[in-house]
Design a protein around this motif. Structure first.
Motif, PDB file in Angstrom:
ATOM      1  N   GLY A  41       2.017   9.465  -5.499  1.00  0.00           N
ATOM      2  CA  GLY A  41       2.594  10.767  -5.215  1.00  0.00           C
ATOM      3  C   GLY A  41       3.495  11.235  -6.347  1.00  0.00           C
ATOM      4  O   GLY A  41       3.370  12.359  -6.830  1.00  0.00           O
ATOM      5  N   ALA A  52      -5.212  11.116  -4.041  1.00  0.00           N
ATOM      6  CA  ALA A  52      -5.736   9.926  -3.370  1.00  0.00           C
ATOM      7  C   ALA A  52      -7.240   9.806  -3.564  1.00  0.00           C
ATOM      8  O   ALA A  52      -7.762   8.713  -3.807  1.00  0.00           O
ATOM      9  CB  ALA A  52      -5.402   9.992  -1.883  1.00  0.00           C
ATOM     10  N   ALA A 109       1.089   4.262  -2.709  1.00  0.00           N
ATOM     11  CA  ALA A 109       0.956   5.665  -2.317  1.00  0.00           C
ATOM     12  C   ALA A 109       2.144   6.471  -2.847  1.00  0.00           C
ATOM     13  O   ALA A 109       1.990   7.598  -3.334  1.00  0.00           O
ATOM     14  CB  ALA A 109       0.866   5.777  -0.795  1.00  0.00           C
ATOM     15  N   THR A 123       0.837  -1.197   0.000  1.00  0.00           N
ATOM     16  CA  THR A 123       0.000   0.000   0.000  1.00  0.00           C
ATOM     17  C   THR A 123       0.872   1.247   0.000  1.00  0.00           C
ATOM     18  O   THR A 123       0.610   2.216  -0.717  1.00  0.00           O
ATOM     19  CB  THR A 123      -0.929  -0.004   1.229  1.00  0.00           C
ATOM     20  OG1 THR A 123      -1.541  -1.287   1.318  1.00  0.00           O
ATOM     21  CG2 THR A 123      -2.000   1.063   1.117  1.00  0.00           C
TER      22      THR A 123
END
Lengths: 251, 249, 232
Positions: B54, B60, B50, B46
């Motif tokens: 980014g 998100a 992320a 995860t």
């Protein structure tokens, strides 16, 4: 001198048996601008699709600057499709890439042109139709007249020897119509223009032929042809109201 | 048609499509083969997602909203703790199967991570680039060719369908149930023919410009080795996490 | 368990080894299709294949209410085999599945083998065999063609769904009774198949009326028109 386009005894029937071409003979000298006139269903589009080997299978022969159209031969057909640039009636059928420049690059890229040379071709073609400043735009955001000019550029980028235009003036407003005429006249290529727009034919093409029921039934200087009322009526060709071809002085 | 493409300037966007496809594929494989009990590994994955999000400047919220596509499968997972067999635990007065809980977690975690990885690929790569990437990954030309036409036709279909739907709605008819399918199908047949004839003209125009079954690759060239190295960071990191989690456990 | 909504299998529903086996099966199947499709794919079929794929893509976006709380989408395999033949048809369905997995995150990438096997290979193969049989048996009319499309759709869809059941039995990660899964899948997909069949039948009959030359199955099994001209 080798003819730019030489069609001899061309016949064609569609799979459903409908006959579309009935023995067409037509020769265009290099640099000539000729209008192909005729009523709906006369076989004009069918004839156009024979010029670059998309339709084939009937009798007869088509030659582009001496090179015969031989559908089985991939290499020859690529060269034929380079030599014959077809601008279709609806620019939306022709334009499908995300930007104007990419669409113009599509043809030459298929021919194997890459890198700087490709860039140069795109710039050259867009300059010829006055659309260079729109090169990065999305084709569908342009006006109809602009899209038609881009469609012409997509074909010019392949540096064709013959430009075939299918109804180039349809749906154009008068200003776009005139701009396109100026562009076409400025090009150093042989032009075959399929059209119902008789004043446009008179303005652009010194010579006209009439295709009816799959045959060439008339071949004469455009002004003479348009002035021949009986012959025009026999092939369902009508001048716009109030238009007198004899009153126009050809440029 | 670019349903999920987010036009941004980012390092991930600039990568060649083939390296991104390969990275996402390998990442997903690592995720799927991870034992469901390795909770730390899933946390690590995860985090990786992320991180990439980014770098790619994909918000998100955008990701989470579109991840709901897998909701039906999550719902399937919800019943498992109740129907599962074996050892049971009590939670808030509910008797839940441990095996079922792991089963549900397995589907939820792997499904979600897979969806997120695909979404990142879709967000950073245009459809046309994806086709180009598949072509460079030696996907058979027949398939990329069908894909190219499919894209072109989806636009045509959407245009035509919109017009026909407006005409239908303005007559007060909006079939959406199975027993209304006939009326819907009649419109569909007409739509199909209309679209075919338009697409046929597009195709003839393409042939006229020398098209021979393969899109010219245009400006882009094959991905340089450096890009392969950069993009392999994702699956390699995932594999590292998987191994570390296995060793720790 | 009445939420078998999307038929696209996501990552993690079927375990790794079984997914891997089916990726191999799908790739082998597709390789055969690619090889045979190259013989079929003339310049009339290429744009048709694109349209069929786009069309399947579009109808898969439509979710139909089958029962309260249960909806399903259409697969499109029968439509594909009738219009473009079995090989190109299987590739059309596969193309849609690949695009959906890559661009819409619908159906897991690792489950692509499973999804392609079920929907593009098993489903279309069943549909094609039925089409080949029924077009010979049923009357040579548009009714016969419509009935063919309808029957082949229902059975093709249910057979594809049974592919999922078999895969689930082999490597399902969730502890559910196979008979329950099979019964739900069969029930739901019979209804989906009827919806699909009606759409396929109407579409095919419409196309056959206006442009019979575009319908592969008619060229292959009824072949009344001798094509004098070729398009290239």
């Amino acid at each position: 001198m080798t003819a730019a386009l030489k069609i001899t005894g061309l016949t064609f029937a569609y799979p459903d048996g409908r006959e579309a071409l009935h023995g067409v003979d037509l020769t265009l000298a290099p640099g000539e601008r000729v209008a192909l006139l005729g009523p709906n269903g006369a076989g004009k589009t069918t004839l156009v699709l024979h010029l670059n080997g998309i339709l084939h299978g009937g009798a007869g022969r088509v030659e582009i600057s001496g090179l015969p159209v031989t559908p089985g031969d991939r290499k020859a057909i690529t060269e034929i499709r380079r030599r014959v640039g077809v601008v279709f009636q609806d620019p939306d059928d022709q334009l499908f890439m995300p930007t104007v420049a990419e669409d113009v690059a599509f043809g030459p890229a298929n021919l194997g042109v890459r890198g700087d040379e490709l860039d140069h071709r795109v710039t050259e073609a867009l300059t010829a139709v006055g659309m260079l400043e729109h090169r990065d735009q999305i084709p569908h955001h342009l006006s109809f007249g602009q899209r038609r000019r881009v469609a012409v550029a997509t074909v010019l980028a392949m540096r064709p020897e013959i430009l075939v235009l299918d109804e180039p003036s349809s749906n154009l407003d008068p200003a776009s119509r005139r701009e396109l005429a100026e562009i076409i006249m400025s090009l150093p290529v042989t032009v075959l223009m399929v059209t119902h727009d008789l004043p446009y034919a008179l303005e652009l093409c010194p010579r006209s032929v009439i295709l009816d029921a799959g045959r060439i039934v008339a071949d004469a200087p455009t002004g003479e042809l348009l002035a021949d009322g009986d012959r025009m009526a026999a092939h369902r060709l009508e001048l716009p109201f109030g238009f007198d071809p004899s009153a126009i002085h050809r440029r | 048609m670019e349903p999920l493409y987010l036009a941004r300037e980012s390092r991930v966007h600039r990568l060649s499509p083939e390296v991104k496809i390969a990275a996402v594929l390998l990442f997903t494989i690592v995720v799927v083969v991870t034992p469901r009990e390795d909770l730390t590994a899933f946390a690590g994955y995860t985090l990786l997602i992320a991180l990439v999000a980014g770098l790619a400047r994909v918000p998100a919220g955008w990701l989470l909203k579109r991840a709901t596509i897998e909701l039906p499968f999550v719902l399937l997972a919800v019943v498992l703790p109740f129907t599962g067999h074996g050892e049971r635990v009590d939670w808030l007065g509910l008797s839940l199967s441990v095996d079922g809980l792991y089963g549900a977690w397995n589907i939820f975690a792997k499904g979600t991570l897979g969806v997120l990885a695909s979404l990142l690929l879709a967000a950073t790569t245009s459809m046309r680039d994806l086709i180009l990437g598949l072509d460079r990954l030696r996907c058979p030309t027949v398939i990329t060719q069908i894909m190219t036409f499919m894209l072109r036709y989806i636009d045509v279909l959407i245009d035509d369908a919109r017009r026909m739907r407006i005409a239908r709605l303005s007559r007060g008819y909006d079939p959406r149930f199975l027993w209304q399918v006939k009326a819907f199908a009649v419109g569909v047949g007409a739509l199909f023919l209309r679209s075919y004839e338009r697409g046929e003209r597009v195709y003839l125009a393409m042939l006229s410009r020398g098209y021979s079954g393969r899109m010219p690759s245009g400006s882009g060239s094959k991905a340089p080795a450096a890009e392969w190295v950069v993009s392999s960071a994702l699956p390699v990191a995932a594999a590292g996490i998987a191994v570390a989690a296995a060793v720790l456990a | 368990m009445d939420d078998v909504q999307a038929m696209h299998i996501a990552n993690g529903i079927i375990n790794g080894p079984v997914s891997a086996i089916f990726i191999a099966i799908a790739m082998a199947g597709l390789a055969v299709c690619v090889w045979r499709a190259k013989l079929d794919l003339d310049d009339r079929l290429a744009p048709m294949a694109g349209l069929v794929a786009a069309f399947i893509f579009a109808v898969q976006m439509l979710n139909f209410q089958v029962l309260p709380g249960v909806s399903g989408h259409l697969l499109g395999g029968t439509l594909a085999v009738i219009l473009v033949g079995p090989w190109v048809g299987a590739l059309c369905v596969s193309t849609v599945l690949i695009v959906q997995a890559l661009v819409f995150a619908d159906g897991g990438l690792t489950a692509l083998g499973l999804n392609i096997t079920n929907m593009a290979l098993i489903g279309t193969a069943a549909a094609y065999l039925l089409v080949a049989l029924l077009l010979r048996v049923l009357p040579r009319s548009s009714r016969g063609l419509g009935a063919t499309a309808l029957i082949a759709s229902v059975i093709g869809v249910v057979v594809a769904a049974m592919g999922f059941v078999a895969e689930f039995a082999l490597g399902g990660t969730a502890d559910l009774s196979i008979t329950a899964v099979a019964a739900t899948m069969a029930g739901t997909h019979t209804l989906i198949g009827i919806g699909e069949g009606l759409i396929a039948a109407t579409t095919v009959v419409t196309v056959a009326k206006v442009r019979p030359d575009l319908v592969y199955a008619l060229r292959a099994f009824r072949a009344p028109i001798r094509a004098k001209a070729a398009v290239a």
